[in-house]
Structure formats: structure tokens, C-alpha cells
Design a protein around this motif. Structure first.
Motif, mmCIF file in Angstrom:
data_model
loop_
_atom_site.group_PDB
_atom_site.id
_atom_site.type_symbol
_atom_site.label_atom_id
_atom_site.label_comp_id
_atom_site.label_asym_id
_atom_site.label_seq_id
_atom_site.Cartn_x
_atom_site.Cartn_y
_atom_site.Cartn_z
ATOM 1 N N PHE A 189 0.813 -1.215 0.000
ATOM 2 C CA PHE A 189 0.000 0.000 0.000
ATOM 3 C C PHE A 189 0.850 1.271 0.000
ATOM 4 N N GLN A 190 2.160 1.133 -0.058
ATOM 5 C CA GLN A 190 3.023 2.302 -0.122
ATOM 6 C C GLN A 190 3.088 2.838 -1.556
ATOM 7 N N PRO A 191 3.153 4.168 -1.716
ATOM 8 C CA PRO A 191 3.230 4.739 -3.072
ATOM 9 C C PRO A 191 4.473 4.256 -3.818
ATOM 10 N N PHE A 192 4.290 3.946 -5.088
ATOM 11 C CA PHE A 192 5.358 3.562 -6.027
ATOM 12 C C PHE A 192 5.971 2.185 -5.731
ATOM 13 N N PHE A 193 5.373 1.449 -4.791
ATOM 14 C CA PHE A 193 5.926 0.110 -4.503
ATOM 15 C C PHE A 193 5.371 -0.899 -5.506
ATOM 16 N N ARG A 194 6.270 -1.709 -6.047
ATOM 17 C CA ARG A 194 5.881 -2.798 -6.932
ATOM 18 C C ARG A 194 6.669 -4.036 -6.534
ATOM 19 N N VAL A 195 5.986 -5.174 -6.529
ATOM 20 C CA VAL A 195 6.645 -6.422 -6.180
ATOM 21 C C VAL A 195 7.693 -6.735 -7.240
ATOM 22 N N GLN A 196 8.913 -7.002 -6.799
ATOM 23 C CA GLN A 196 10.009 -7.250 -7.722
ATOM 24 C C GLN A 196 9.927 -8.675 -8.277
ATOM 25 N N LYS A 197 9.569 -8.757 -9.538
ATOM 26 C CA LYS A 197 9.533 -10.040 -10.243
ATOM 27 C C LYS A 197 10.194 -9.869 -11.599
ATOM 28 N N ALA A 198 10.427 -10.988 -12.239
ATOM 29 C CA ALA A 198 11.136 -10.947 -13.533
ATOM 30 C C ALA A 198 10.351 -10.166 -14.571
ATOM 31 N N ASP A 199 9.009 -10.203 -14.485
ATOM 32 C CA ASP A 199 8.189 -9.544 -15.502
ATOM 33 C C ASP A 199 7.586 -8.239 -15.004
ATOM 34 N N CYS A 200 8.185 -7.656 -13.944
ATOM 35 C CA CYS A 200 7.562 -6.460 -13.370
ATOM 36 C C CYS A 200 7.560 -5.293 -14.342
ATOM 37 N N HIS A 201 8.548 -5.236 -15.226
ATOM 38 C CA HIS A 201 8.601 -4.121 -16.179
ATOM 39 C C HIS A 201 7.649 -4.349 -17.356
ATOM 40 N N GLU A 202 7.172 -5.574 -17.528
ATOM 41 C CA GLU A 202 6.200 -5.835 -18.576
ATOM 42 C C GLU A 202 4.799 -5.426 -18.139
ATOM 43 N N ARG A 203 4.574 -5.343 -16.857
ATOM 44 C CA ARG A 203 3.273 -4.924 -16.334
ATOM 45 C C ARG A 203 3.245 -3.400 -16.249
ATOM 46 N N LYS A 204 2.300 -2.783 -16.894
ATOM 47 C CA LYS A 204 2.216 -1.335 -16.929
ATOM 48 C C LYS A 204 1.722 -0.794 -15.590
ATOM 49 N N GLY A 205 2.204 0.349 -15.202
ATOM 50 C CA GLY A 205 1.734 0.984 -13.982
ATOM 51 C C GLY A 205 2.861 1.661 -13.229
ATOM 52 N N PHE A 206 2.446 2.458 -12.225
ATOM 53 C CA PHE A 206 3.406 3.225 -11.416
ATOM 54 C C PHE A 206 3.467 2.746 -9.968
ATOM 55 N N GLY A 207 2.658 1.783 -9.611
ATOM 56 C CA GLY A 207 2.628 1.351 -8.218
ATOM 57 C C GLY A 207 1.840 2.292 -7.328
ATOM 58 N N LEU A 208 0.816 2.970 -7.902
ATOM 59 C CA LEU A 208 0.027 3.937 -7.142
ATOM 60 C C LEU A 208 -1.398 3.475 -6.886
ATOM 61 N N GLY A 209 -1.828 2.407 -7.572
ATOM 62 C CA GLY A 209 -3.220 1.963 -7.459
ATOM 63 C C GLY A 209 -3.604 1.555 -6.048
ATOM 64 N N LEU A 210 -2.822 0.668 -5.430
ATOM 65 C CA LEU A 210 -3.151 0.213 -4.083
ATOM 66 C C LEU A 210 -2.940 1.313 -3.055
ATOM 67 N N SER A 211 -2.002 2.213 -3.319
ATOM 68 C CA SER A 211 -1.830 3.355 -2.429
ATOM 69 C C SER A 211 -3.089 4.213 -2.409
ATOM 70 N N TYR A 212 -3.694 4.406 -3.582
ATOM 71 C CA TYR A 212 -4.948 5.165 -3.673
ATOM 72 C C TYR A 212 -6.074 4.437 -2.935
#
Length: 427
Positions: free
Chosen positions: A371-394
Motif C-alpha cells: 500500500f506504499q506509493p510507487f511500490f511494486r513487487v520485484q519479479k522478472a516480468d515487473c517491467h512488462e506490467r504497466k503501472g506506477f505502483g500507485l493503485g493500491l496506495s490510492y
């Protein structure tokens, strides 16, 4: 958290720590004084019994009703009416100390009326002192008395400190706790400064880029009407699409930065039939599913409770929060056919919304940070998934602004479920 609130918090915490420290020192001082008084009373009793035993053994009377005179904290004089036998005095002192149960080293001296001086007697070891202190002269005298003896306790202060050992340990532990608290507060302030600097940097960067990107987009639109060749038109179209996409992302980030910590003030609450609300939301989202580039057929199931459930909420923000949860659920699907279920369960005082998927799941160590802003789970395909990591923070901001509760359950390869607990509306 505003600067005023933070400043008040810092001042309050500092005053609280200072007050606790002063109280701790006060009670330590009180304990030391009480212990000193107790030992002094015991020494008075020991010297009184010694004087009585000496008078009984030498068949003479005490000089007065209170023959004991305190010269200092560790030095006492005892007056007498006849000559004092050193052996009897030492025996009487040892017996009195044994009866009182106070293992304290002492040394004594006897006044010699012939030389008009105190004559040093002997150092008697009873406590844990390993080194004998240097002999000091008995330099105090009782005017008007011919017979008296002096007793000094060289290890009194050491023994007193030893008996206060538990208090000193408690003070030491107290300062360890205070140090950890102060260090944690320092880390909190440093993290806040870092967050503010990050936010300010993003805000400045986005505003600096916004004008050039807007001009680039408008230029592409103008050129698209004037170019004549197909090749040039293709390039202009690509520039226009990418600049529009970049402008959209920048507007999204700016909107999130402006909304951060301000949602609660902007809420426009109304009474909603949450079951009907979910039906409308799912119906609209099912239309969007047909346009998503899924490998297979996307499924969105809705399970509602039979009774009507009324809640008080901001319709726009609740819809945006649930849409973000649905977007994430389909974005991280790993099966050929994406499946998501939305459920509404009713209790006596609360309703619970849940969004469940069968996606990749979230590692347990990452659940505390999603739920922290700009946080994304680090996985091999994380850059293939579009987004800024702001959805759950919102989503978290919306839930917190409404004073609801949110929790998440997830396991790798088995999917994730988000639960939102909302109180029922009561008139």
C-alpha cells in the motif's frame, strides 16, 4: 501529516521524554535517600547496642540518654563515663553488627585523655571489600567529654550503591528504551524528509515536462493535417500517440500527488445501496473486459448477499478504488482465462467487500509494503506490467479517509483476496 501536526508531535514527545527522565531521576534520588536513612537508622541501633554492651561489661553508666553523635554520613562518636577497653569495644561492635545483620566493614578509634588525641584502633573486615583503605586520622572531638570512641565506615557508600543495584539496572534499561525510541523517531523524521523530497522532485519534474509534452502533442496534431506523404503521416501519428500517452501518465501522477492526504477533505458522502452499486460497477467493467488484450476469456463473477445493505460512502472514490483492485486482479493473471470474483457479505453491523483472483499472488514479505506509493513487487516480468505502483496506495487512502478497514490474504501461485470492511449505515 502537516508540518504543524509534526511539530506538535515532536514537542510533545520531547516533553514526555524529559518528564519521564526527571521522574526517573526523582524516584532514584528518593530511593537513595530512603536507603541511606534506613542504613543510618541501623547504624544508630548498632552503636546504641554497642554502648549498652560496653556499659554492661565494664559496669559503668552511659554518658547521656543519647550518647551517639553523628559527625558525617560514615563517622560517628559515642560518649562514655569510664575508660574504654579496646577488646571489649571490638567484641561489642562485632556482636551488634551480627545481631543487626549488616555486613559492613568498620574501623574504630578511642580518645586518649592523657595525650588529648584519638588513638587509632583497628580495621574490622565484615563486607565484601577486598582492599583495605588507608588509615585516616579521627580528627573530630567531643568538647567536655573525657571518654568516648569513634567508629568510621569506609565502605558505607560502596555498600549503599551495591544495595541500589536493582535501581541502577532499571535506570539503565530505561535509558536504553528511551534511546531506541529517540532513534526510531529520528528515522521517522528522516523518512518523512525523504518522502517530501521525493514528492517535491516528482512534482517539479512533472510540471517542467508538462508544457514541452503538451506543445509536442499539439504540434503533432497540426502536422497531421499538413503532411501529404504516407511515410511522414505515419511518423507524425506515432509522435502524437506517444506524446498523448506520456501526457496521460503525467496527468495521472500529478492527480495522485494532489490527492495524497487530501481525499478525506474532498469526500462527498452519500447513502448507497452497496449491492446495487456493485451490480452497476460489474456491468460496466464487463464491457471493458471485452476490450482487454487477454489470452483467453475473462470472467468476472459477482456474489451478493440477499438483504439490502446501505453504507455511507463517496460514490466516485469507492468506484475508483474497486476499479483499481479489479485492474490489478486481471493485470497479474497467469492462467489463460482470467477469473475474478467480487463478493458482498453482510454482518450485524458491517458489510465486507472482497475482490478475489487466481493470479500470481504476492510474497508474504511484500504484503506489508503493497500500500506504499510507487511500490511494486520485484519479479522478472515487473517491467512488462504497466503501472506506477500507485493503485493500491490510492485504495488505502480511500479506505483510510472513510475510516474503514482493509486487509489482504495472498499466497504465491494461488491468487490474492482483498477485503474491505464497511460499517452499515444507521440513521
Amino acid at each position: 501529516m502537516s508540518n504543524t501536526t509534526l511539530r506538535n508531535l515532536v514537542v510533545g514527545a520531547a516533553l514526555a521524554l524529559l518528564s519521564l527522565t526527571l521522574v526517573q531521576f526523582y524516584w532514584l534520588s528518593r530511593a537513595f535517600d530512603i536507603k541511606s536513612t534506613q542504613i543510618e537508622q541501623r547504624l544508630q541501633v548498632i552503636l546504641w547496642h554497642t554502648a549498652q554492651e560496653l556499659a554492661r561489661s565494664q559496669s559503668c553508666m552511659l554518658a547521656s540518654e543519647n550518647p551517639i553523635y553523628k559527625v558525617s554520613n560514615n563517622y560517628y562518636l559515642v560518649s562514655f563515663n569510664c575508660e574504654i577497653n579496646p577488646d571489649i569495644l571490638e567484641y561489642a561492635l562485632g556482636k551488634a553488627f551480627q545481631q543487626e545483620g549488616l555486613p559492613l566493614d568498620f574501623e574504630y578509634g578511642i580518645y586518649d585523655c592523657d595525650t588529648d588525641q584519638m588513638q587509632y584502633g583497628k580495621y574490622v573486615r565484615q563486607g565484601s571489600q577486598t582492599e583495605l583503605p588507608q588509615n585516616k586520622p579521627f580528627d573530630a572531638y567531643l568538647e567536655g567529654h573525657s571518654y568516648y570512641f569513634g567508629v568510621r565506615f569506609p565502605t558505607l557508600e560502596t555498600e549503599l550503591i551495591a544495595e541500589m543495584e536493582v535501581w541502577y539496572y532499571s535506570v539503565f534499561l530505561f535509558f536504553i528504551v528511551i534511546s531506541f525510541f529517540a532513534y526510531s523517531f529520528y528515522l521517522l523524521l528522516r523518512q518523512r524528509r525523504f518522502s517530501l523530497a521525493q514528492k517535491q522532485f516528482l512534482d517539479n519534474m512533472l510540471h517542467e515536462f508538462k508544457t514541452p509534452v503538451s506543445i509536442l502533442h499539439l504540434t503533432a496534431q497540426v502536422l497531421s493535417k499538413e503532411v501529404t506523404t504516407a511515410r511522414a503521416n505515419t511518423y507524425v501519428r506515432i509522435v502524437g500517440e506517444q506524446s498523448a500517452k506520456l501526457e496521460h501518465h503525467m496527468n495521472y501522477l500529478l492527480e495522485h500527488l494532489m490527492l495524497e492526504n487530501k481525499i478525506e477533505k474532498a469526500l462527498q458522502k452519500e447513502v448507497l445501496d452497496v449491492g446495487l452499486f456493485l451490480k452497476e460497477l460489474v456491468a460496466r467493467y464487463q464491457v471493458l473486459l471485452r476490450l482487454m488484450p487477454m489470452q483467453g476469456e475473462a470472467t468476472l463473477d459477482l456474489h451478493l448477499c440477499p438483504q439490502v445493505c446501505l453504507v455511507e460512502a463517496d460514490r466516485l472514490h469507492l468506484e475508483n478504488a474497486l476499479t483499481n483492485l479489479l485492474d490489478n486482479a486481471y493485470k497479474y493473471q497467469q492462467q489463460e482465462q482470467g477469473w475474478v470474483a467480487v463478493r458482498l457479505e453482510a454482518g450485524a453491523k458491517f458489510v465486507q467487500l472482497s475482490v478475489q483472483d487466481r493470479g500470481q499472488g504476492i510474497p508474504q514479505k511484500a504484503l506489508a509494503y503493497i500500500f506504499q506509493p510507487f511500490f511494486r513487487v520485484q519479479k522478472a516480468d515487473c517491467h512488462e506490467r504497466k503501472g506506477f505502483g500507485l493503485g493500491l496506495s490510492y485504495v488505502k487512502q480511500v479506505v483510510r479517509a472513510h475510516r474503514w478497514q482493509i486487509k489482504v490474504q495472498s499466497s504465491l501461485e494461488n491468487g490474492t483476496t482483498f477485503f474491505i470492511k464497511i460499517p452499515l449505515y444507521t440513521k
